[in-house]
Design a protein around this motif. Structure first.
Motif, short mmCIF file in Angstrom:
data_model
loop_
_atom_site.label_atom_id
_atom_site.label_comp_id
_atom_site.label_asym_id
_atom_site.label_seq_id
_atom_site.Cartn_x
_atom_site.Cartn_y
_atom_site.Cartn_z
N ILE A 91 2.82 -7.43 -13.07
CA ILE A 91 3.63 -6.67 -12.12
C ILE A 91 5.07 -6.58 -12.62
O ILE A 91 5.77 -5.61 -12.37
N GLY A 92 5.48 -7.59 -13.37
CA GLY A 92 6.85 -7.66 -13.86
C GLY A 92 7.27 -6.49 -14.73
O GLY A 92 8.37 -5.95 -14.57
N LEU A 93 6.42 -6.09 -15.67
CA LEU A 93 6.78 -5.00 -16.60
C LEU A 93 7.05 -3.67 -15.90
O LEU A 93 8.12 -3.08 -16.09
N PRO A 94 6.10 -3.15 -15.09
CA PRO A 94 6.38 -1.88 -14.43
C PRO A 94 7.54 -1.97 -13.43
O PRO A 94 8.36 -1.05 -13.34
N MET A 95 7.61 -3.08 -12.69
CA MET A 95 8.71 -3.24 -11.73
C MET A 95 10.06 -3.26 -12.46
O MET A 95 11.05 -2.66 -12.01
N TYR A 96 10.12 -3.93 -13.59
CA TYR A 96 11.34 -4.01 -14.38
C TYR A 96 11.77 -2.63 -14.86
O TYR A 96 12.95 -2.27 -14.75
N TYR A 97 10.82 -1.85 -15.35
CA TYR A 97 11.15 -0.51 -15.83
C TYR A 97 11.65 0.37 -14.68
O TYR A 97 12.61 1.13 -14.85
N ILE A 98 11.00 0.27 -13.53
CA ILE A 98 11.42 1.05 -12.36
C ILE A 98 12.85 0.67 -11.97
O ILE A 98 13.68 1.54 -11.69
N LEU A 99 13.15 -0.62 -11.96
CA LEU A 99 14.50 -1.09 -11.62
C LEU A 99 15.52 -0.59 -12.63
O LEU A 99 16.61 -0.15 -12.25
N MET A 111 -12.12 -12.02 -0.77
CA MET A 111 -11.75 -10.94 -1.67
C MET A 111 -12.90 -9.95 -1.76
O MET A 111 -14.06 -10.35 -1.91
N SER A 112 -12.59 -8.67 -1.65
CA SER A 112 -13.62 -7.65 -1.72
C SER A 112 -14.27 -7.64 -3.10
O SER A 112 -13.60 -7.78 -4.12
N ARG A 113 -15.59 -7.47 -3.13
CA ARG A 113 -16.33 -7.41 -4.38
C ARG A 113 -16.71 -5.97 -4.73
O ARG A 113 -17.60 -5.73 -5.54
N SER A 114 -16.01 -5.01 -4.13
CA SER A 114 -16.28 -3.60 -4.38
C SER A 114 -16.07 -3.28 -5.86
O SER A 114 -15.05 -3.65 -6.46
N ILE A 115 -17.04 -2.60 -6.46
CA ILE A 115 -16.96 -2.24 -7.87
C ILE A 115 -15.82 -1.26 -8.11
O ILE A 115 -15.04 -1.40 -9.07
N VAL A 116 -15.71 -0.27 -7.23
CA VAL A 116 -14.64 0.73 -7.36
C VAL A 116 -13.28 0.06 -7.27
O VAL A 116 -12.37 0.35 -8.07
N LEU A 117 -13.12 -0.85 -6.31
CA LEU A 117 -11.85 -1.56 -6.15
C LEU A 117 -11.57 -2.44 -7.37
O LEU A 117 -10.41 -2.58 -7.79
N GLY A 118 -12.62 -2.99 -7.96
CA GLY A 118 -12.46 -3.80 -9.16
C GLY A 118 -11.90 -3.00 -10.31
O GLY A 118 -10.99 -3.45 -11.02
N TYR A 119 -12.41 -1.78 -10.51
CA TYR A 119 -11.90 -0.91 -11.56
C TYR A 119 -10.45 -0.52 -11.27
O TYR A 119 -9.62 -0.47 -12.19
N PHE A 120 -10.16 -0.25 -10.01
CA PHE A 120 -8.79 0.14 -9.62
C PHE A 120 -7.81 -1.00 -9.93
O PHE A 120 -6.75 -0.78 -10.52
N LYS A 121 -8.18 -2.23 -9.57
CA LYS A 121 -7.32 -3.38 -9.83
C LYS A 121 -7.09 -3.55 -11.33
O LYS A 121 -5.96 -3.81 -11.78
N SER A 122 -8.15 -3.40 -12.10
CA SER A 122 -8.06 -3.56 -13.55
C SER A 122 -7.11 -2.54 -14.15
O SER A 122 -6.26 -2.88 -14.99
N ILE A 123 -7.22 -1.30 -13.74
CA ILE A 123 -6.37 -0.23 -14.28
C ILE A 123 -4.91 -0.44 -13.89
O ILE A 123 -3.99 -0.30 -14.71
N ILE A 124 -4.67 -0.81 -12.62
CA ILE A 124 -3.30 -1.05 -12.15
C ILE A 124 -2.67 -2.22 -12.89
O ILE A 124 -1.52 -2.15 -13.35
N LEU A 125 -3.41 -3.31 -13.03
CA LEU A 125 -2.86 -4.54 -13.60
C LEU A 125 -2.75 -4.51 -15.13
O LEU A 125 -1.90 -5.20 -15.70
N ILE A 126 -3.60 -3.73 -15.79
CA ILE A 126 -3.58 -3.71 -17.25
C ILE A 126 -3.00 -2.39 -17.79
O ILE A 126 -1.98 -2.39 -18.49
N SER A 127 -3.63 -1.28 -17.47
CA SER A 127 -3.21 0.01 -18.02
C SER A 127 -1.83 0.45 -17.53
O SER A 127 -1.11 1.16 -18.24
N PHE A 128 -1.48 0.04 -16.30
CA PHE A 128 -0.16 0.40 -15.79
C PHE A 128 0.76 -0.81 -15.77
O PHE A 128 1.54 -1.02 -14.84
N SER A 129 0.64 -1.58 -16.85
CA SER A 129 1.52 -2.72 -17.07
C SER A 129 2.03 -2.72 -18.51
O SER A 129 3.20 -2.45 -18.76
N PHE A 130 1.16 -2.98 -19.47
CA PHE A 130 1.58 -3.15 -20.86
C PHE A 130 2.23 -1.91 -21.50
O PHE A 130 3.13 -2.05 -22.33
N PRO A 131 1.81 -0.68 -21.17
CA PRO A 131 2.49 0.49 -21.76
C PRO A 131 3.98 0.56 -21.42
O PRO A 131 4.75 1.21 -22.15
#
Length: 259
Positions: free
Chosen positions: A245-253, A98-118
């Motif tokens: 992943i379930g929340l955003p996918m569900y809304y899209i569906l 798994m890549s330890r890139s700091i930038v990629l880490g922030y990207f994963k965090s935003i995708i999985l958290i900020s673009f999930s619970f809202p």
């Protein structure tokens, strides 16, 4: 076991109470879940405490900005970015590194958290919002339960290197058990019609990807649970991983199907 049941009962009561009350109660719950999940995920992605705190604050800030910039969560470009991200996450599950890139880490965090619970707010804004959110929760919780029960009873074929304890038999049992029970629930509510009956089948599979990916991150971080906050359950992220992943996918569906 008793401790696990007590914790689950308290969690369920808090979540149901805040969701039904709505308003500040729901917002307060979302802020707490986002903050704690972001912090737990940050600890798995970063070795530096500075980055852990920073990614936590970023996710909470994005949640607070959601009402003013709701279009960012509903734009088709966002859907494309999310879809590509999920595919890459799935590909990463097959990798032994798994890549330890700091930038990629922030990207994963935003995708999985900020673009999930809202997306909880967006689902609740629909005409049958509360029912649709309940349907998702029932589908995912039943899938998790049947995956565990069937996997323990007849599981023998490993599903993924991300989680050695998960089996193909358990995964299939989770889908079949979840769909059967959810269809029964829909029938009792006079909601057994197409395309609504397709959602449990799709979401019971999608939710397992989020679960597997969190297991993958924990394995790479060499931790058993995301934290010890919830007695008998681990951390907040351990209880919400199937929704990442379930929340955003569900809304899209729901949007695609016009529900």
């Amino acid at each position: 076991m008793v401790q696990r049941v007590i914790t689950a009962s308290i969690l369920l009561a808090v979540i149901l109470g805040c969701t039904l009350q709505g308003g500040l109660f729901l917002w307060g719950l979302l802020i707490v879940i986002t903050g704690l999940s972001g912090y737990e995920l940050g600890k798995m992605l970063f070795s530096s405490k500075t980055h852990v705190i920073a990614t936590t604050l970023i996710n909470v800030l994005l949640l607070l900005l959601y009402p003013k910039f709701e279009f960012l969560w509903t734009h088709y470009v966002t859907y494309i970015i999310l879809s590509i991200s999920w595919i890459l996450f799935y590909v990463e599950l097959k990798s032994k590194s798994m890549s330890r890139s700091i930038v990629l880490g922030y990207f994963k965090s935003i995708i999985l958290i900020s673009f999930s619970f809202p997306y909880i707010m967006l689902i609740l804004s629909k005409s049958q919002g509360l029912f649709l959110l309940l349907l998702l929760c029932i589908t995912i919780w039943l899938c998790d339960t049947f995956c565990l029960l069937v996997g323990k009873q007849i599981g023998s074929s490993h599903l993924s290197i991300a989680s050695p304890n998960k089996t193909i038999e358990g995964s299939a049992g989770g889908v079949i058990g979840s769909v059967a029970c959810t269809w029964l629930f829909l029938w009792t509510q006079n909601q057994f019609y197409y395309p609504l009956i397709m959602l449990p089948f799709i979401m019971s599979m999608v939710s397992q990807i989020g679960d597997l990916y969190e297991s993958h991150l924990k394995r790479r971080a060499d931790v058993k649970d995301s934290s010890t906050l919830l007695p008998g359950h681990g951390g907040i992220l351990d209880r919400t991983d199937s929704f990442l992943i379930g929340l955003p996918m569900y809304y899209i569906l729901l949007s695609i199907l016009g529900l």
